[in-house]
Design a protein around this motif. Structure first.
Motif, PDB file in Angstrom:
ATOM      1  N   UNK A 223       0.995  -0.708  -0.040  1.00  0.00           N
ATOM      2  CA  UNK A 223      -0.415  -0.118   0.061  1.00  0.00           C
ATOM      3  C   UNK A 223       1.241   1.342   0.128  1.00  0.00           C
ATOM      4  N   UNK A 224       1.806   1.295  -0.670  1.00  0.00           N
ATOM      5  CA  UNK A 224       2.819   2.574  -1.241  1.00  0.00           C
ATOM      6  C   UNK A 224       1.944   3.773  -1.342  1.00  0.00           C
ATOM      7  N   UNK A 225       1.011   3.460  -2.025  1.00  0.00           N
ATOM      8  CA  UNK A 225       0.620   4.601  -2.921  1.00  0.00           C
ATOM      9  C   UNK A 225      -0.293   5.614  -1.694  1.00  0.00           C
ATOM     10  N   UNK A 226      -0.043   4.659   0.011  1.00  0.00           N
ATOM     11  CA  UNK A 226      -0.038   6.036   0.822  1.00  0.00           C
ATOM     12  C   UNK A 226       0.384   6.857   1.802  1.00  0.00           C
ATOM     13  N   UNK A 227       1.113   6.182   0.964  1.00  0.00           N
ATOM     14  CA  UNK A 227       2.698   8.102   0.914  1.00  0.00           C
ATOM     15  C   UNK A 227       3.197   8.255   0.219  1.00  0.00           C
ATOM     16  N   UNK A 228       1.867   9.751  -0.473  1.00  0.00           N
ATOM     17  CA  UNK A 228       2.612  10.294  -1.674  1.00  0.00           C
ATOM     18  C   UNK A 228       4.346  10.664  -2.133  1.00  0.00           C
ATOM     19  N   UNK A 229       4.695   9.624  -3.045  1.00  0.00           N
ATOM     20  CA  UNK A 229       5.554  10.148  -3.346  1.00  0.00           C
ATOM     21  C   UNK A 229       6.724   8.995  -3.541  1.00  0.00           C
ATOM     22  N   UNK A 230       6.215   7.850  -2.424  1.00  0.00           N
ATOM     23  CA  UNK A 230       7.430   6.974  -2.619  1.00  0.00           C
ATOM     24  C   UNK A 230       7.359   6.200  -3.334  1.00  0.00           C
ATOM     25  N   UNK A 231       6.338   5.096  -4.917  1.00  0.00           N
ATOM     26  CA  UNK A 231       5.751   4.712  -5.794  1.00  0.00           C
ATOM     27  C   UNK A 231       6.929   5.877  -6.569  1.00  0.00           C
ATOM     28  N   UNK A 232       6.535   6.603  -6.559  1.00  0.00           N
ATOM     29  CA  UNK A 232       7.032   7.863  -7.708  1.00  0.00           C
ATOM     30  C   UNK A 232       8.356   7.304  -7.704  1.00  0.00           C
ATOM     31  N   UNK A 233       9.113   7.755  -6.313  1.00  0.00           N
ATOM     32  CA  UNK A 233      10.792   7.574  -6.137  1.00  0.00           C
ATOM     33  C   UNK A 233      10.935   6.362  -6.327  1.00  0.00           C
ATOM     34  N   UNK A 234      11.000   5.237  -5.853  1.00  0.00           N
ATOM     35  CA  UNK A 234      11.507   3.618  -6.385  1.00  0.00           C
ATOM     36  C   UNK A 234      11.574   3.827  -7.524  1.00  0.00           C
ATOM     37  N   UNK A 235      10.673   3.712  -8.180  1.00  0.00           N
ATOM     38  CA  UNK A 235      10.377   3.778 -10.328  1.00  0.00           C
ATOM     39  C   UNK A 235      11.562   4.643 -10.446  1.00  0.00           C
ATOM     40  N   UNK A 236      11.539   6.193 -10.753  1.00  0.00           N
ATOM     41  CA  UNK A 236      13.264   6.626 -10.760  1.00  0.00           C
ATOM     42  C   UNK A 236      14.198   6.367 -10.215  1.00  0.00           C
ATOM     43  N   UNK A 237      14.870   5.678  -8.966  1.00  0.00           N
ATOM     44  CA  UNK A 237      15.328   5.071  -9.175  1.00  0.00           C
ATOM     45  C   UNK A 237      16.065   3.476  -9.855  1.00  0.00           C
ATOM     46  N   UNK A 238      15.117   2.589  -9.991  1.00  0.00           N
ATOM     47  CA  UNK A 238      15.120   1.728 -10.583  1.00  0.00           C
ATOM     48  C   UNK A 238      14.942   1.808 -12.401  1.00  0.00           C
ATOM     49  N   UNK A 239      14.366   2.946 -12.850  1.00  0.00           N
ATOM     50  CA  UNK A 239      14.815   2.919 -14.016  1.00  0.00           C
ATOM     51  C   UNK A 239      16.399   3.526 -14.312  1.00  0.00           C
ATOM     52  N   UNK A 240      16.171   4.915 -13.411  1.00  0.00           N
ATOM     53  CA  UNK A 240      17.455   5.204 -13.221  1.00  0.00           C
ATOM     54  C   UNK A 240      18.733   4.009 -13.383  1.00  0.00           C
TER      55      UNK A 240
END
Length: 305
Positions: A223-240
């Motif tokens: 339920x990471x959507x409950x922490x705004x920005x967390x999922x986006x941050x993991x995506x940026x690090x993972x893709x980068x």
């Protein structure tokens, strides 16, 4: 003799037919875009239908609104991807030939440009619809890796964006004179052939399967959507990080390769340097780290647990 795998006999076109002298064809690459966007849309809808995933158990929009968002995303991907390729990779050529900038059918798309295009249109959509920006970014990036997976597989089928010469046993002999020109390298094979890293498949695995599985697990199980920005941050690090690593075995962009820069570094520091893909990935990783720190600090203690 160096062992290598022959390129599979797969046509870039699923089918083609002629009407009135014009030939129409459906290519794997186009199908990858279409299917990837549709699956991503359904993942977004699935998340919006589960209130328990969101802060205060309240989704950021009605599931039906995702259809409007889909149109915006398509525009952002196509225009951003094309303009990113023009600006990041061949600005001099398109400055001299501006009439070709919007000739998408000639090829040439940039992920980083498409990503920025989606950021821009999503920002506009969020403002127009009074939608929380970070929450929207979270749910969009959660669904993005399926497009990377299909897109990179289509790159492989098209025999494009192949890797550097290699002597690993899974090296692939891609078709075409350019792909098979690597004299004096570890990938050179008797008979004028060249074995190369199937870097498209590496990216499909890292950016698509691994990153996609991680994000879906975070969203639907943690339920990471409950922490705004967390999922986006993991995506940026993972893709980068995935893109940065694969760039070491990916064939450099030809416009950066010179006699004094055989590795095709866009930023060269003596014998070392960064490719254009690595240059563009570093800021993504840094922003991703900042977003995770922000999300953790803003989240209630019960969500951090």
């Amino acid at each position: 003799m160096l062992a290598a795998l022959p390129f599979p006999d797969i046509s870039p076109e699923l089918f083609s037919f002629s009407i009135g002298g014009f030939t129409l064809a459906l290519r794997w690459y186009a199908l990858a875009y279409i299917v990837g966007i549709l699956i991503a849309w359904r993942l977004v809808v699935a998340a919006l239908k589960r209130p328990a995933l969101w802060p205060n158990d309240t989704p950021i929009m009605e599931p039906a609104k995702a259809e409007d968002l889909l149109t915006w995303i398509i525009i952002g991907v196509v225009l951003g991807g094309r303009l990113g390729y023009v600006l990041f990779y061949q600005p001099a050529y398109y400055l001299a030939n501006p009439q070709e900038i919007l000739m998408f059918w000639q090829g040439g798309m940039s992920f980083h440009g498409g990503f920025l295009g989606v950021v821009v249109v999503s920002w506009i959509f969020a403002i127009r619809n009074n939608t929380p920006r970070l929450n929207l970014a979270d749910v969009l990036t959660m669904s993005a890796p399926i497009g990377f997976l299909l897109g990179r597989l289509a790159n492989f089928i098209n025999a494009e964006l192949w890797g550097r010469p290699t002597d690993v046993p899974w090296g692939v002999i891609f078709p075409g004179s350019e792909a098979n020109y690597c004299p004096g390298t570890i990938g050179e094979i008797a008979g004028g052939f060249c074995a190369r890293h199937p870097s498209q498949l590496y990216e499909a695995a890292l950016e698509g399967l691994v990153l996609g599985a991680l994000l879906l697990w975070l969203v639907f199980r943690r339920k990471s959507l409950k922490m705004p920005g967390l999922t986006f941050g993991v995506f940026l690090i993972g893709y980068g990080a995935a893109r940065f690593v694969v760039e070491f075995v990916r064939q450099p962009d030809s416009q950066f390769v010179t006699a004094t820069n055989p590795n095709g570094y866009a930023l060269q520091l003596g014998e070392w340097g960064l490719t254009r893909g690595q240059e563009l990935s570093v800021p993504m990783i840094l922003v991703g780290v900042a977003l995770i720190v922000y999300a953790m600090r803003k989240a209630p203690s019960k969500e951090r647990a």
